[in-house]
Design a protein around this motif. Structure first.
Motif, PDB file in Angstrom:
ATOM      1  N   ALA A  74       0.859  -1.177   0.000  1.00 41.32           N
ATOM      2  CA  ALA A  74       0.000   0.000   0.000  1.00 41.32           C
ATOM      3  C   ALA A  74       0.899   1.232   0.000  1.00 41.32           C
ATOM      4  N   PRO A  75       0.334   2.414  -0.234  1.00 45.58           N
ATOM      5  CA  PRO A  75       1.139   3.630  -0.173  1.00 45.58           C
ATOM      6  C   PRO A  75       1.614   3.903   1.250  1.00 45.58           C
ATOM      7  N   ASN A  76       2.700   4.677   1.357  1.00 46.01           N
ATOM      8  CA  ASN A  76       3.136   5.058   2.697  1.00 46.01           C
ATOM      9  C   ASN A  76       2.459   6.359   3.107  1.00 46.01           C
ATOM     10  N   ALA A  77       2.678   6.761   4.345  1.00 48.18           N
ATOM     11  CA  ALA A  77       1.965   7.907   4.912  1.00 48.18           C
ATOM     12  C   ALA A  77       2.233   9.206   4.160  1.00 48.18           C
ATOM     13  N   VAL A  78       3.474   9.430   3.748  1.00 49.46           N
ATOM     14  CA  VAL A  78       3.758  10.686   3.065  1.00 49.46           C
ATOM     15  C   VAL A  78       3.162  10.703   1.652  1.00 49.46           C
ATOM     16  N   GLU A  79       3.010   9.534   1.038  1.00 53.02           N
ATOM     17  CA  GLU A  79       2.298   9.456  -0.239  1.00 53.02           C
ATOM     18  C   GLU A  79       0.805   9.709  -0.031  1.00 53.02           C
ATOM     19  N   LEU A  80       0.269   9.186   1.056  1.00 51.28           N
ATOM     20  CA  LEU A  80      -1.140   9.439   1.366  1.00 51.28           C
ATOM     21  C   LEU A  80      -1.392  10.918   1.656  1.00 51.28           C
ATOM     22  N   LEU A  81      -0.400  11.599   2.218  1.00 52.32           N
ATOM     23  CA  LEU A  81      -0.523  13.043   2.422  1.00 52.32           C
ATOM     24  C   LEU A  81      -0.640  13.755   1.077  1.00 52.32           C
ATOM     25  N   LEU A  82       0.169  13.357   0.094  1.00 48.89           N
ATOM     26  CA  LEU A  82       0.054  13.935  -1.248  1.00 48.89           C
ATOM     27  C   LEU A  82      -1.325  13.633  -1.841  1.00 48.89           C
ATOM     28  N   ALA A  83      -1.803  12.411  -1.630  1.00 44.24           N
ATOM     29  CA  ALA A  83      -3.134  12.037  -2.126  1.00 44.24           C
ATOM     30  C   ALA A  83      -4.213  12.882  -1.462  1.00 44.24           C
ATOM     31  N   ALA A  84      -4.077  13.134  -0.164  1.00 40.33           N
ATOM     32  CA  ALA A  84      -5.050  13.964   0.547  1.00 40.33           C
ATOM     33  C   ALA A  84      -5.053  15.384  -0.017  1.00 40.33           C
ATOM     34  N   LEU A  85      -3.881  15.922  -0.297  1.00 41.28           N
ATOM     35  CA  LEU A  85      -3.796  17.259  -0.875  1.00 41.28           C
ATOM     36  C   LEU A  85      -4.427  17.273  -2.263  1.00 41.28           C
ATOM     37  N   GLY A  86      -4.113  16.296  -3.092  1.00 42.54           N
ATOM     38  CA  GLY A  86      -4.708  16.228  -4.431  1.00 42.54           C
ATOM     39  C   GLY A  86      -6.213  16.096  -4.378  1.00 42.54           C
ATOM     40  N   SER A  87      -6.717  15.296  -3.464  1.00 41.99           N
ATOM     41  CA  SER A  87      -8.157  15.113  -3.307  1.00 41.99           C
ATOM     42  C   SER A  87      -8.825  16.406  -2.880  1.00 41.99           C
ATOM     43  N   CYS A  88      -8.225  17.093  -1.912  1.00 40.13           N
ATOM     44  CA  CYS A  88      -8.785  18.348  -1.419  1.00 40.13           C
ATOM     45  C   CYS A  88      -8.800  19.404  -2.522  1.00 40.13           C
ATOM     46  N   LEU A  89      -7.708  19.504  -3.264  1.00 36.38           N
ATOM     47  CA  LEU A  89      -7.649  20.476  -4.356  1.00 36.38           C
ATOM     48  C   LEU A  89      -8.655  20.139  -5.445  1.00 36.38           C
ATOM     49  N   SER A  90      -8.843  18.859  -5.730  1.00 35.22           N
ATOM     50  CA  SER A  90      -9.815  18.441  -6.743  1.00 35.22           C
ATOM     51  C   SER A  90     -11.222  18.887  -6.365  1.00 35.22           C
ATOM     52  N   VAL A  91     -11.588  18.670  -5.097  1.00 37.35           N
ATOM     53  CA  VAL A  91     -12.898  19.103  -4.598  1.00 37.35           C
ATOM     54  C   VAL A  91     -13.016  20.621  -4.709  1.00 37.35           C
ATOM     55  N   GLY A  92     -11.973  21.317  -4.283  1.00 37.58           N
ATOM     56  CA  GLY A  92     -11.988  22.775  -4.318  1.00 37.58           C
ATOM     57  C   GLY A  92     -12.125  23.329  -5.722  1.00 37.58           C
TER      58      GLY A  92
END
Length: 181
Positions: A74-92
């Motif tokens: 699975a992805p590591n935590a810092v990759e998941l942080l990038l995913a969280a940022l991408g997801s948030c920006l996508s919604v925005g």
């Protein structure tokens, strides 16, 4: 517009403007170590305006690459942080573009972060444990002028909860509770 119900979005803004408590959320996650460097985070409910809301449960797995002693399941935590940022920006971008009457044809984010493991491994106190820098490239195809896209970017970046959390210090409290027995 862009799959976003603009009328409902406007109603939500009006409601939260009139009743700020409706806009107060507490999100939670529970992470459990499973084996080696692997874990599973469960996300189930949240609070809105003081009321517990039970929703669908999500499970997010975490691991490390083989080069950092993981199995790369699975992805590591810092990759998941990038995913969280991408997801948030996508919604925005989707919501704000809809509110601005900008039709999106394509929207994607390329995120990259540089990290030096000497900080994480405690080898050097002069090296931070987290990302040194994060870059985000927004690829957008939309029926808008460059000025409108600049305004969209500004709106998104000034209101993104994840971007705000990454770029500003957030108070973090931790407790350690030892299991009895």
């Amino acid at each position: 517009m862009n799959g976003v119900d603009v009328v409902q979005l406007g109603q939500a803004v009006d409601t939260i403007t009139d009743e700020p408590a409706v806009g107060q959320f507490t999100f939670r996650a529970e992470t459990k170590w499973t084996d080696a460097l692997q874990c599973v985070t469960s996300i189930d409910d949240f609070d809105q305006g003081g009321e517990r809301i039970h929703t669908r449960e999500f499970a997010i797995e975490g691991d490390e690459p083989e080069q950092i002693l993981g199995e790369r399941t699975a992805p590591n935590a810092v990759e998941l942080l990038l995913a969280a940022l991408g997801s948030c920006l996508s919604v925005g971008y989707a919501a704000n573009a809809a509110a601005m009457d900008i039709e999106l044809e394509e929207l994607r984010f390329e995120l990259e972060g540089d990290i030096d493991l000497r900080g994480f491994l405690g080898i050097s106190k002069d090296v931070r444990a987290g990302y040194n820098s994060v870059t985000c490239t927004v690829h957008i195809d939309a029926d808008a002028s460059p000025e409108a896209l600049a305004e969209l970017r500004d709106r998104v970046e000034t209101t993104s909860p994840v971007m705000d959390t990454i770029t500003n210090a957030v108070r973090l409290e931790t407790d350690v509770v030892q299991a009895s027995g």
